[in-house]
Design an enzyme around this catalytic site. Structure first.
Site, PDB file in Angstrom:
ATOM      1  N   CYS A 102     -11.366  20.245  39.630  1.00 22.50           N
ATOM      2  CA  CYS A 102     -12.381  19.772  38.669  1.00 22.50           C
ATOM      3  C   CYS A 102     -12.043  18.463  37.979  1.00 22.50           C
ATOM      4  O   CYS A 102     -12.842  17.533  37.981  1.00 22.50           O
ATOM      5  CB  CYS A 102     -12.631  20.836  37.608  1.00 22.50           C
TER       6      CYS A 102
ATOM      7  N   ARG B   1      -6.633  21.936  46.159  1.00 26.15           N
ATOM      8  CA  ARG B   1      -7.446  20.722  46.111  1.00 26.15           C
ATOM      9  C   ARG B   1      -6.967  19.794  44.994  1.00 26.15           C
ATOM     10  O   ARG B   1      -6.895  20.173  43.837  1.00 26.15           O
ATOM     11  CB  ARG B   1      -8.927  21.057  45.915  1.00 26.15           C
TER      12      ARG B   1
ATOM     13  N   TYR C 130      -3.474  22.336  23.494  1.00 35.64           N
ATOM     14  CA  TYR C 130      -3.615  22.393  24.950  1.00 35.64           C
ATOM     15  C   TYR C 130      -3.749  20.987  25.534  1.00 35.64           C
ATOM     16  O   TYR C 130      -4.416  20.132  24.954  1.00 35.64           O
ATOM     17  CB  TYR C 130      -4.869  23.220  25.278  1.00 35.64           C
TER      18      TYR C 130
ATOM     19  N   TYR D 129       0.830  -1.217   0.000  1.00 37.27           N
ATOM     20  CA  TYR D 129       0.000   0.000   0.000  1.00 37.27           C
ATOM     21  C   TYR D 129       0.856   1.256   0.000  1.00 37.27           C
ATOM     22  O   TYR D 129       0.594   2.208  -0.723  1.00 37.27           O
ATOM     23  CB  TYR D 129      -0.946  -0.022   1.211  1.00 37.27           C
TER      24      TYR D 129
HETATM   25  N1  LIG Z   1      -0.775   0.805   4.968  1.00 40.59           N
HETATM   26  C1  LIG Z   1      -0.740   2.022   5.473  1.00 40.59           C
HETATM   27  O1  LIG Z   1      -1.715   2.791   5.413  1.00 40.59           O
HETATM   28  C2  LIG Z   1       0.503   2.542   6.124  1.00 40.59           C
HETATM   29  C3  LIG Z   1       0.608   3.897   6.424  1.00 40.59           C
HETATM   30  C4  LIG Z   1       1.786   4.370   7.017  1.00 40.59           C
HETATM   31  C5  LIG Z   1       2.814   3.491   7.301  1.00 40.59           C
HETATM   32  N2  LIG Z   1       2.671   2.173   7.009  1.00 40.59           N
HETATM   33  C6  LIG Z   1       3.810   1.279   7.295  1.00 40.59           C
HETATM   34  O2  LIG Z   1       4.502   1.073   6.058  1.00 40.59           O
HETATM   35  C7  LIG Z   1       5.005  -0.263   6.003  1.00 40.59           C
HETATM   36  C8  LIG Z   1       4.449  -0.970   4.788  1.00 40.59           C
HETATM   37  O3  LIG Z   1       3.048  -1.080   4.914  1.00 40.59           O
HETATM   38  P1  LIG Z   1       2.139  -1.650   3.748  1.00 40.59           P
HETATM   39  O4  LIG Z   1       0.732  -1.557   4.244  1.00 40.59           O
HETATM   40  O5  LIG Z   1       2.504  -1.010   2.469  1.00 40.59           O
HETATM   41  O6  LIG Z   1       2.657  -3.196   3.736  1.00 40.59           O
HETATM   42  P2  LIG Z   1       2.300  -4.333   2.692  1.00 40.59           P
HETATM   43  O7  LIG Z   1       2.316  -5.613   3.444  1.00 40.59           O
HETATM   44  O8  LIG Z   1       1.085  -3.963   1.883  1.00 40.59           O
HETATM   45  O9  LIG Z   1       3.533  -4.301   1.688  1.00 40.59           O
HETATM   46  C9  LIG Z   1       4.827  -4.710   2.031  1.00 40.59           C
HETATM   47  C10 LIG Z   1       5.498  -5.250   0.775  1.00 40.59           C
HETATM   48  O10 LIG Z   1       6.868  -5.502   1.046  1.00 40.59           O
HETATM   49  C11 LIG Z   1       7.248  -6.626   0.271  1.00 40.59           C
HETATM   50  N3  LIG Z   1       8.528  -7.130   0.762  1.00 40.59           N
HETATM   51  C12 LIG Z   1       8.802  -7.863   1.872  1.00 40.59           C
HETATM   52  N4  LIG Z   1      10.127  -8.143   1.936  1.00 40.59           N
HETATM   53  C13 LIG Z   1      10.710  -7.534   0.885  1.00 40.59           C
HETATM   54  C14 LIG Z   1      12.054  -7.431   0.424  1.00 40.59           C
HETATM   55  N5  LIG Z   1      13.065  -8.007   1.087  1.00 40.59           N
HETATM   56  N6  LIG Z   1      12.292  -6.732  -0.703  1.00 40.59           N
HETATM   57  C15 LIG Z   1      11.294  -6.142  -1.377  1.00 40.59           C
HETATM   58  N7  LIG Z   1       9.975  -6.211  -1.002  1.00 40.59           N
HETATM   59  C16 LIG Z   1       9.707  -6.899   0.128  1.00 40.59           C
HETATM   60  C17 LIG Z   1       6.071  -7.566   0.403  1.00 40.59           C
HETATM   61  O11 LIG Z   1       6.054  -8.540  -0.598  1.00 40.59           O
HETATM   62  C18 LIG Z   1       4.901  -6.573   0.269  1.00 40.59           C
HETATM   63  O12 LIG Z   1       4.506  -6.428  -1.082  1.00 40.59           O
HETATM   64  C19 LIG Z   1       4.631  -0.920   7.330  1.00 40.59           C
HETATM   65  O13 LIG Z   1       5.693  -0.755   8.245  1.00 40.59           O
HETATM   66  C20 LIG Z   1       3.436  -0.099   7.796  1.00 40.59           C
HETATM   67  O14 LIG Z   1       3.291  -0.125   9.202  1.00 40.59           O
HETATM   68  C21 LIG Z   1       1.561   1.678   6.415  1.00 40.59           C
END
Ligand SMILES: NC(=O)c1ccc[n+]([C@@H]2O[C@H](COP(=O)([O-])OP(=O)(O)OC[C@H]3O[C@@H](n4cnc5c(N)ncnc54)[C@H](O)[C@@H]3O)[C@@H](O)[C@H]2O)c1
Length: 421
Positions: free
Chosen positions: A269, A334, A257, A11
């Site tokens: 309070c 208090r 705040y 994502y």
């Molecule tokens: N999804 C969100 O809305 C969001 C928002 C902010 C932060 N995050 C953070 O971003 C990170 C990714 O989230 P996501 O939802 O995109 O995860 P996801 O699981 O959708 O995608 C992760 C991708 O990494 C790939 N991958 C794993 N090992 C790999 C490697 N060695 N080389 C290349 N690719 C590899 C996987 O195949 C997968 O396609 C997480 O740490 C998440 O907490 C996610």
């Protein structure tokens, strides 16, 4: 325009890849999933995210995006690698860092050690504070040895929301750039040059922690809102009306705040009314676990501050407490957390003096007087005036209200609990 490699096409990574190509950058997408890579190379999106497939198709048609399962030698002329691999929950609740470790080893092995300018490796995955310094840097140092200067590590948390990811990418609430010494990074500045948002340059740990603070606060807000909603439903109160009134207050409610780490809450309070809401909630079976935890977490904080103030002091040391009332310019004692602190200090065997110019013990009346003397029977003996304060010699000065800098005191002895730095 830069050449950018994005590791992890989920994502976060795939949205970044699409948006980067929209800006005109040349992007190499890297993922361990063959199926994902093949699909994206055909201009199809393996995830549902409004507008993303159009971006990917245009990028593939214009030769701005190519995906692979193996970065191999391809990092040679790349300016910036962005890491977006997953950090799912492990069995004990901690993040599973195996993807981060693995991708770091892969990038370190693919870097051209003779490159003229360092490759910026920016981590966007959510990782616990200390991960760059304690896990990622040692991996790079282990692989690159004396050529560690071939990379520059950055932590750049991601704030996008799924389903709004493209909009959020171009309009983030803020940009946080964490580096070894908190200074800017040239490739990150280039990356963000068209994005209007406040930019914060910090060291790694503050940047790594940002996302935890944000997400936990969002969770607190949702949980709190729903606890209020449950009480409203049980008491035939319109939750929508209550919410409308609540968010209209941008002075105290939806505002900075009450958000700065510092002293516990207290006064006549907050504790009283939280206690009463707890009673109402349990009376109507609303099971408000968050609200029920507020007084306990406040007590824990009082004890934490007591230990923080006395950590380096020997029993019998002379402690000056600046401020006894629950806030400055008030004589209301208090449920003041400072009264609790004073009592704890005296019970633990410290010699205590209190300076609070708003307090005149012989002017205390009613419940305030009762509270003061039932909790601190020797109050009049420990209160000192300005002259005594200036002449006195103290082993520690505990500042509860931010008044220390304006007073003629040995500032090196001041422990500020008004605002935790
Ligand atoms: N999804 C969100 O809305 C969001 C928002 C902010 C932060 N995050 C953070 O971003 C990170 C990714 O989230 P996501 O939802 O995109 O995860 P996801 O699981 O959708 O995608 C992760 C991708 O990494 C790939 N991958 C794993 N090992 C790999 C490697 N060695 N080389 C290349 N690719 C590899 C996987 O195949 C997968 O396609 C997480 O740490 C998440 O907490 C996610």
């Amino acid at each position: 325009m830069m050449k950018i490699a994005v590791f992890g096409l989920g994502y976060v990574g795939l949205t970044a890849a699409g948006c980067l190509t929209k800006e005109g950058h040349q992007v190499i997408g890297v993922d361990i999933s063959n199926d994902k890579v093949n699909e994206i190379n055909k201009g199809l999106s393996p995830i549902k995210e409004p507008g993303l497939e159009d971006l990917l198709k245009t990028a593939i048609d214009n030769n701005l995006l190519h995906c692979t399962t193996n970065a191999g030698e391809k990092l040679g002329d790349v300016d910036l690698a962005i890491v977006c691999v997953g950090t799912p929950s492990g069995p004990d609740g901690s993040h599973n860092m195996s993807y981060i470790a693995e991708v770091s080893r892969q990038i370190a092995s693919s870097v051209d050690r003779t490159r003229k300018t360092p490759l910026t490796v920016a981590y966007r995955s959510t990782i616990r504070p200390g991960t760059i310094e304690e896990l990622i840097l040692p991996i790079f140092a282990g692989v690159l040895g004396p050529d560690i200067g071939a990379v520059q590590l950055v932590y750049n948390p991601e704030f996008l929301r799924e389903a709004l990811a493209i909009k959020d990418y171009f309009n983030p609430p803020k940009i946080v750039i964490g580096t070894a010494d908190g200074s800017p990074n040239i490739h990150m500045d280039e990356l963000n040059k068209n994005i209007q948002a406040p930019v914060f340059y910090t060291k790694f740990r503050e940047a790594e922690f940002t996302k935890f603070v944000d997400n936990s606060f969002h969770a607190v807000k949702v949980a709190f809102a729903n606890e209020i909603g449950r009480i409203c439903m049980q008491l035939d109160i319109s939750a929508a009306t209550v919410h409308k009134i609540f968010v209209s207050d941008t002075k105290l409610n939806i505002s900075p705040y009450y958000t700065r780490p510092g002293g516990p809450f207290g006064g006549s309070c907050l504790p009283k009314d939280v206690r009463a809401l707890q009673y109402i909630a349990s009376d109507v079976g609303a099971h408000t676990h968050l609200i029920d935890s507020l007084l306990r977490t406040n007590e824990a904080h009082k004890h934490f501050l007591f230990e923080h103030c006395t950590r380096t002091l020997e029993k019998g040391s002379h402690v000056l407490l600046l401020g006894l009332a629950f806030k400055s310019d008030s004589d209301d004692l208090r449920e003041s957390p400072n009264v609790d602190l004073a009592r704890k200090l005296m019970q633990a065997g410290f010699k205590l003096s209190v300076y609070d110019p708003s307090l005149r013990p012989n002017h205390l009346v009613g419940q305030n007087l009762g509270y003061a003397y039932s909790h601190l029977p020797g109050l009049s003996n420990i209160l000192i005036g300005l002259e005594e304060l200036e002449k006195g010699s103290f082993d520690a000065i505990v500042d509860t209200n931010g008044s220390a800098p304006a007073l003629s005191l040995d500032q090196s002895k001041v422990v500020n609990i008004h605002a935790i730095a």
